[in-house]
Design a protein around this motif. Structure first.
Motif, PDB file in Angstrom:
ATOM      1  N   HIS A   1      32.690  54.847  12.664  1.00  0.00           N
ATOM      2  CA  HIS A   1      33.976  55.117  13.323  1.00  0.00           C
ATOM      3  C   HIS A   1      34.233  54.022  14.331  1.00  0.00           C
ATOM      4  O   HIS A   1      33.368  53.194  14.610  1.00  0.00           O
ATOM      5  CB  HIS A   1      33.969  56.492  14.008  1.00  0.00           C
ATOM      6  CG  HIS A   1      32.859  56.661  14.994  1.00  0.00           C
ATOM      7  ND1 HIS A   1      32.908  56.199  16.280  1.00  0.00           N
ATOM      8  CD2 HIS A   1      31.624  57.208  14.858  1.00  0.00           C
ATOM      9  CE1 HIS A   1      31.769  56.484  16.899  1.00  0.00           C
ATOM     10  NE2 HIS A   1      30.962  57.075  16.062  1.00  0.00           N
ATOM     11  N   GLY A   2      35.437  53.986  14.899  1.00  0.00           N
ATOM     12  CA  GLY A   2      35.764  53.001  15.926  1.00  0.00           C
ATOM     13  C   GLY A   2      36.032  51.622  15.365  1.00  0.00           C
ATOM     14  O   GLY A   2      35.732  50.632  16.015  1.00  0.00           O
ATOM     15  N   MET A   3      36.602  51.551  14.155  1.00  0.00           N
ATOM     16  CA  MET A   3      36.853  50.252  13.539  1.00  0.00           C
ATOM     17  C   MET A   3      37.946  49.464  14.266  1.00  0.00           C
ATOM     18  O   MET A   3      37.986  48.245  14.184  1.00  0.00           O
ATOM     19  CB  MET A   3      37.260  50.399  12.066  1.00  0.00           C
ATOM     20  CG  MET A   3      36.188  50.931  11.146  1.00  0.00           C
ATOM     21  SD  MET A   3      34.735  49.897  11.105  1.00  0.00           S
ATOM     22  CE  MET A   3      33.621  50.893  12.034  1.00  0.00           C
TER      23      MET A   3
ATOM     24  N   PHE B   1      33.103  41.325  12.199  1.00  0.00           N
ATOM     25  CA  PHE B   1      32.018  42.303  12.265  1.00  0.00           C
ATOM     26  C   PHE B   1      32.081  43.264  11.084  1.00  0.00           C
ATOM     27  O   PHE B   1      31.070  43.559  10.448  1.00  0.00           O
ATOM     28  CB  PHE B   1      32.099  43.093  13.579  1.00  0.00           C
ATOM     29  CG  PHE B   1      31.063  44.184  13.668  1.00  0.00           C
ATOM     30  CD1 PHE B   1      29.817  43.932  14.209  1.00  0.00           C
ATOM     31  CD2 PHE B   1      31.329  45.461  13.191  1.00  0.00           C
ATOM     32  CE1 PHE B   1      28.859  44.935  14.268  1.00  0.00           C
ATOM     33  CE2 PHE B   1      30.383  46.456  13.245  1.00  0.00           C
ATOM     34  CZ  PHE B   1      29.144  46.187  13.793  1.00  0.00           C
ATOM     35  N   ILE B   2      33.285  43.747  10.780  1.00  0.00           N
ATOM     36  CA  ILE B   2      33.456  44.707   9.690  1.00  0.00           C
ATOM     37  C   ILE B   2      33.060  44.073   8.356  1.00  0.00           C
ATOM     38  O   ILE B   2      32.391  44.699   7.535  1.00  0.00           O
ATOM     39  CB  ILE B   2      34.907  45.227   9.658  1.00  0.00           C
ATOM     40  CG1 ILE B   2      35.194  46.046  10.913  1.00  0.00           C
ATOM     41  CG2 ILE B   2      35.162  46.054   8.418  1.00  0.00           C
ATOM     42  CD1 ILE B   2      36.645  46.395  11.114  1.00  0.00           C
TER      43      ILE B   2
END
Length: 69
Positions: A31-33, A40-41
């Motif tokens: 969560h917290g994308m 980073f993703i």
């Protein structure tokens, strides 16, 4: 002596390779994308190899039979 059992939670999270390394899902993508950078993703996609000292603990304590190999 009773048989050693593999922890059910561990076999869902870890996979032991043929050379004995432990593969895990990259951390930090639940969560917290919004607050994470696109780089980073992208980099957290797929599986990664666990650090050797941690991998030894996982195999010894949670995957005594190789994690379903």
């Amino acid at each position: 002596m009773p048989k050693m059992k593999t922890k059910s939670a561990a076999k869902k999270r870890f996979k032991v390779t043929g050379t004995g390394k432990v593969k895990v899902q990259a951390a930090g993508k639940r969560h917290g994308m919004i607050k994470r950078s696109n780089k980073f993703i992208r980099d957290a996609r797929g599986m990664t190899t666990m650090a050797e000292p941690d991998a030894k603990k996982v195999i010894k304590n949670f995957l005594p039979n190789g994690g379903g190999l």
